[in-house]
Design a protein around this motif. Structure first.
Motif, short mmCIF file in Angstrom:
data_model
loop_
_atom_site.label_atom_id
_atom_site.label_comp_id
_atom_site.label_asym_id
_atom_site.label_seq_id
_atom_site.Cartn_x
_atom_site.Cartn_y
_atom_site.Cartn_z
N ARG A 1 8.30 -0.02 3.39
CA ARG A 1 7.70 -0.44 4.78
C ARG A 1 7.31 -1.87 4.70
NH1 ARG A 1 2.85 1.82 4.72
NH2 ARG A 1 2.49 0.90 6.56
N ARG A 2 6.76 -2.39 3.54
CA ARG A 2 6.15 -3.67 3.39
C ARG A 2 6.91 -4.76 2.96
NH1 ARG A 2 3.13 -4.66 6.79
NH2 ARG A 2 1.94 -6.16 5.49
N GLY A 3 7.89 -4.50 2.06
CA GLY A 3 8.63 -5.43 1.36
C GLY A 3 9.91 -5.62 1.54
N VAL A 4 10.66 -6.88 1.02
CA VAL A 4 12.02 -7.11 1.35
C VAL A 4 12.55 -7.56 -0.14
CG1 VAL A 4 13.49 -8.99 2.24
CG2 VAL A 4 11.51 -8.29 3.66
N GLU B 1 9.40 -9.41 -2.00
CA GLU B 1 8.16 -10.18 -1.24
C GLU B 1 7.92 -9.46 -0.18
OE1 GLU B 1 7.78 -14.77 -1.03
OE2 GLU B 1 9.62 -14.05 0.13
N ALA B 2 6.69 -9.57 0.23
CA ALA B 2 6.01 -9.01 1.30
C ALA B 2 6.35 -9.61 2.67
CB ALA B 2 4.61 -9.11 1.55
N LYS B 3 6.85 -8.83 3.58
CA LYS B 3 7.32 -9.05 4.79
C LYS B 3 6.47 -10.14 5.76
CE LYS B 3 10.10 -5.03 5.95
NZ LYS B 3 10.21 -3.64 6.53
N ASP B 4 5.07 -10.02 5.48
CA ASP B 4 3.93 -10.75 6.05
C ASP B 4 3.03 -11.01 5.27
OD1 ASP B 4 2.62 -8.38 6.29
OD2 ASP B 4 3.36 -8.07 8.30
N LEU B 5 1.70 -11.57 5.80
CA LEU B 5 0.70 -11.90 4.79
C LEU B 5 -0.17 -11.01 5.22
CD1 LEU B 5 0.55 -15.62 5.71
CD2 LEU B 5 1.23 -14.96 3.72
N ASN C 1 -0.22 -17.32 0.40
CA ASN C 1 0.72 -16.98 -0.05
C ASN C 1 1.35 -15.50 0.06
OD1 ASN C 1 1.54 -19.42 -1.45
ND2 ASN C 1 0.07 -18.71 -2.91
N LYS C 2 2.45 -15.03 0.48
CA LYS C 2 3.04 -13.81 0.59
C LYS C 2 2.85 -13.15 -0.80
CE LYS C 2 6.17 -14.23 4.42
NZ LYS C 2 7.70 -14.22 4.93
N ARG C 3 2.71 -11.94 -0.71
CA ARG C 3 2.64 -10.85 -1.87
C ARG C 3 4.17 -10.74 -2.50
NH1 ARG C 3 -0.64 -5.32 -2.56
NH2 ARG C 3 -0.57 -5.18 -4.96
N ARG C 4 4.16 -10.97 -3.76
CA ARG C 4 5.37 -10.49 -4.63
C ARG C 4 5.13 -9.62 -5.86
NH1 ARG C 4 6.93 -17.03 -5.12
NH2 ARG C 4 7.28 -17.36 -2.99
N TRP C 5 6.07 -8.80 -5.85
CA TRP C 5 6.01 -7.78 -7.09
C TRP C 5 7.28 -7.61 -7.66
CZ3 TRP C 5 5.04 -6.76 -2.09
CH2 TRP C 5 5.74 -5.62 -1.19
N VAL C 6 7.23 -6.66 -8.67
CA VAL C 6 8.57 -6.58 -9.37
C VAL C 6 8.50 -4.79 -9.79
CG1 VAL C 6 7.53 -6.94 -11.75
CG2 VAL C 6 9.78 -6.72 -11.46
N ILE C 7 9.67 -4.22 -9.47
CA ILE C 7 9.76 -2.91 -9.72
C ILE C 7 10.56 -2.77 -10.99
CG2 ILE C 7 10.58 -0.46 -9.24
CD1 ILE C 7 9.81 -1.12 -6.61
#
Length: 134
Positions: free
Chosen positions: A25-28, A41-45, A52-58
Motif C-alpha cells: 500500500r505505502r511503498g515502492v 521507499e514510501a510513495k509520499d511523506l 525525507n521519505k521513509r525508507r526500509w529493507v525487507i
C-alpha cells in the motif's frame, strides 16, 4: 504451509504478513542487493518524521542488520539521495566485498588457542611475569 506460518508469526524470518500489506500500500520497490534483500521507499511523506521519505529493507531470510551492504546502508539513512541501482558507489581496487557478521556461524574467526580450534596455544615466553599479591 510452514512458510505461511513463518510469515504470519515471525518477524526474524523475513517480513510478516502485516509488513507485506503495508509495503504493497505505502511503498515502492527501489532495488535488490546481492544478498536478496529488497529496499523500499514510501510513495509520499505521510509516514515521515521529517522532509525525507521513509525508507526500509525487507531481509531475505533472517533479519540481521549487518546483511545490509554499505551503499544500501547509506541510502537507507539518507546519506545518498540516489539508490545504488541508479548511482552505484565507486569501488577502490583495495576494497573487499561486503560480508555480514559471521559471529556464531561456522565461518566465524577462530584464532589460535580458542576453544573452537582445540584450545591449545604456545606456552608463555620469558617476557611474562605472573602477578602475586604482596
Amino acid at each position: 504451509m510452514s512458510n505461511l506460518l513463518k510469515t504470519i508469526f515471525t518477524w526474524w524470518n523475513g517480513a510478516t504478513a502485516g509488513i507485506h500489506f503495508t509495503v504493497s500500500r505505502r511503498g515502492v520497490l527501489v532495488g535488490k542487493d546481492e544478498f536478496g534483500n529488497r529496499y523500499y521507499e514510501a510513495k509520499d511523506l505521510k509516514d515521515s518524521f521529517d522532509k525525507n521519505k521513509r525508507r526500509w529493507v525487507i531481509f531475505n531470510g533472517y533479519a540481521e542488520a549487518s546483511k545490509v551492504p554499505p551503499d544500501w546502508h547509506g541510502w537507507l539513512h539518507h546519506t545518498f539521495a540516489e539508490p545504488p541501482t541508479q548511482a552505484p558507489l565507486p569501488r577502490k581496487a583495495w576494497e573487499k566485498e561486503h560480508r555480514p557478521n559471521l559471529s556464531g556461524t561456522i565461518y566465524a574467526y577462530r584464532p589460535k588457542g580458542s576453544l573452537a580450534r582445540g584450545g591449545e596455544r604456545q606456552r608463555a615466553t620469558g617476557d611474562y611475569e605472573a602477578w602475586t599479591p604482596e
